[in-house]
Design a protein around this motif. Structure first.
Motif, PDB file in Angstrom:
ATOM      1  N   LYS A 458       0.829  -1.199   0.000  1.00 29.47           N
ATOM      2  CA  LYS A 458       0.000   0.000   0.000  1.00 29.47           C
ATOM      3  C   LYS A 458       0.862   1.247   0.000  1.00 29.47           C
ATOM      4  CE  LYS A 458      -3.683   2.285   2.567  1.00 29.47           C
ATOM      5  NZ  LYS A 458      -4.554   2.245   3.777  1.00 29.47           N
ATOM      6  N   LYS A 461       2.301   1.721  -3.462  1.00 26.58           N
ATOM      7  CA  LYS A 461       1.286   2.187  -4.404  1.00 26.58           C
ATOM      8  C   LYS A 461       1.010   3.664  -4.206  1.00 26.58           C
ATOM      9  CE  LYS A 461      -3.433   1.214  -5.935  1.00 26.58           C
ATOM     10  NZ  LYS A 461      -4.630   0.368  -5.741  1.00 26.58           N
ATOM     11  N   GLU A 462       0.893   4.083  -2.939  1.00 23.78           N
ATOM     12  CA  GLU A 462       0.631   5.504  -2.677  1.00 23.78           C
ATOM     13  C   GLU A 462       1.802   6.368  -3.134  1.00 23.78           C
ATOM     14  OE1 GLU A 462      -0.171   5.655   1.457  1.00 23.78           O
ATOM     15  OE2 GLU A 462      -2.256   4.951   1.276  1.00 23.78           O
TER      16      GLU A 462
END
Length: 472
Positions: A458, A461-462
């Motif tokens: 995550k 991805k951010e």
């Protein structure tokens, strides 16, 4: 001297001594359990001090020979030398000179005796007297500071008891059911003494061993057998057991076993928590030897109970920290050992008697209402169906676990058992499935690993989306 495994009764080792063994004590030396044995040679007028390792009976140090006959041995718990409490022996020779074990703290201890005013108390049943001794730190000679001569009063000492396991420096508190706080009168310098006076009559004294002051006197009448009198002492509670004769309506007598429950409390009752904390902080009473004369007289609560079976010894359960609720152990004349909850044999059970006066404020409404007859069930026995012979002495010792007490009975037979009166709340059950813990730990590790992988994905991805947005 025998070392017996309390779990299975096996004799781990035994040691024979040539001369009379007068006393032995347990110590911890560098985390090793050490047994100190004192033996006397009457011919040479010497005393030998031998240290043995408790685990195997081997010599811990070479025996030490003292050129005197030790006539009295006092075991004390002291903070005089260091902030940590240590067990010490003060030995009194026939020349009235004092010796301290371990010897490496002797000079430091004796030099502080004048300030601390340590008093040694000796009960001499041969002369029916109690004597308080103090030690001159310079000459190391002992001198008499007070004496109570029961023989001059026409009385014979039957039994004595004190709580030598106390490690509290301040009085404890207990919470009443109505929210009030009362203070236990916990004074390690107290000793309970039972004396036989006129026929069928004995007295109970509670005496301060520092100054010889008698803070309580009780009288028991119509005693059937003076040898039946036994005393147990724990913190602020005393239990006195004896056989008593009752007159029947149609003539004749009935003999029953009575137990007198005695409890001591400070006279103040607190109901304001903030005020209680401030008072304790500003003027708390520390119960040491030097403060014994400053303590107020306690409130003495008494209550009498009747057991349906005769007993020949009594003791309290003992734990290392004193957190677990106490139970009372009784040894019957049939050589069985029973346990009775402390809430049953208790001087604070509510009586509903308006004439009890100030004592009624100390009653605990959460305890069962007072009933003189103590019911006994077979489930209270800890000797089960064992056929034991001629047991004479009953003691309780603290166990490694706070929930547990080691019970030891000696006589012709030796009996030991481990008792957990409030259940083993600090131990896992023997039926506990230990692989549950393994599965739970492995499951937690897997969950943590999976969550960390998702978190990293995550985060990546951010970070990628943020970089794309900045490029646009």
């Amino acid at each position: 001297v025998y070392a017996i495994n309390s779990v299975d009764g096996d004799i781990m080792w035994q040691k024979a001594f040539r001369f009379t063994a007068i006393d032995f004590h347990y110590f911890k030396d560098n985390n090793e359990d050490v047994l100190v044995v004192l033996t006397v040679n009457d011919t040479e007028k010497t005393t030998t001090l031998t240290e043995l390792y408790a685990k195997n009976g081997g010599l811990a140090t070479p025996p030490v020979k003292m050129n005197t006959i030790i006539k009295k041995c006092f075991s004390i718990t002291s903070k005089y030398v260091s902030s940590k409490k240590a067990k010490l022996l003060i030995l009194i020779g026939d020349d009235n000179k004092s010796y301290v074990y371990p010897s490496n703290v002797g000079n430091k201890l004796l030099s502080s005796l004048v300030y601390k005013k340590l008093t040694l108390c000796d009960v001499d049943r041969s002369s029916n007297s109690m004597t308080g001794f103090r030690v001159n730190p310079i000459s190391q000679q002992t001198f008499e500071s007070w004496k109570i001569d029961f023989k001059a009063l026409g009385e014979t000492i039957l039994a004595t008891a004190s709580d030598d396991n106390l490690n509290q420096d301040e009085f404890q508190v207990t919470e009443e059911s109505n929210g009030n706080i009362i203070y236990k009168y916990v004074n390690p310098n107290l000793i309970a003494v039972a004396t036989y006076a006129v026929p069928n009559h004995f007295n109970i004294y509670i005496i301060n061993r520092v100054n010889g002051a008698i803070i309580y006197t009780g009288h028991i009448y119509n005693v059937h057998n003076k040898e039946s009198v036994k005393i147990a002492f724990s913190e602020n509670s005393i239990m006195v057991s004896y056989m008593k004769k009752y007159s029947e309506r149609h003539g004749g007598t009935t003999v029953l076993n009575e137990i007198l429950a005695i409890e001591m409390y400070f006279p103040q009752i607190e109901n304001d928590f903030q005020e209680m904390i401030m008072k304790h902080w500003n003027q708390g009473i520390v119960i040491g030897d030097e403060n014994s004369n400053k303590l107020p007289n306690p409130i003495i609560l008494t209550q009498t109970y009747v057991l349906p079976i005769p007993i020949k010894d009594i003791a309290f359960t003992i734990t290392k920290q004193g957190i677990t609720n106490k139970h009372i152990l009784v040894m019957t004349t049939n050589n069985h050992i029973l346990t009775i909850p402390g809430t049953i044999l208790n001087a604070r059970r509510p009586t509903g008697n308006p004439n009890r006066g100030a004592e009624s404020a100390y009653e605990n409404s959460e305890f069962p209402p007072y009933d003189a007859i103590i019911p006994i069930a077979h489930t209270q026995g800890i000797t089960y169906d064992l056929q034991l012979n001629s047991l004479t002495s009953l003691i309780a010792l603290p166990h490694e676990f706070e929930s547990t007490t080691l019970v030891l009975a000696t006589g012709v037979d030796v009996f030991a058992n481990v008792l957990a009166p409030e259940k083993r709340y600090d131990r896992l059950s023997t039926e506990f499935k230990h692989w549950y813990i393994f599965i739970a730990v492995v499951g937690i590790i897997i969950v943590v690993y999976v969550m960390s992988v998702f978190a990293r994905k995550k985060e990546a991805k951010e970070l990628y989306l943020a970089q794309q947005q900045s490029l646009n």
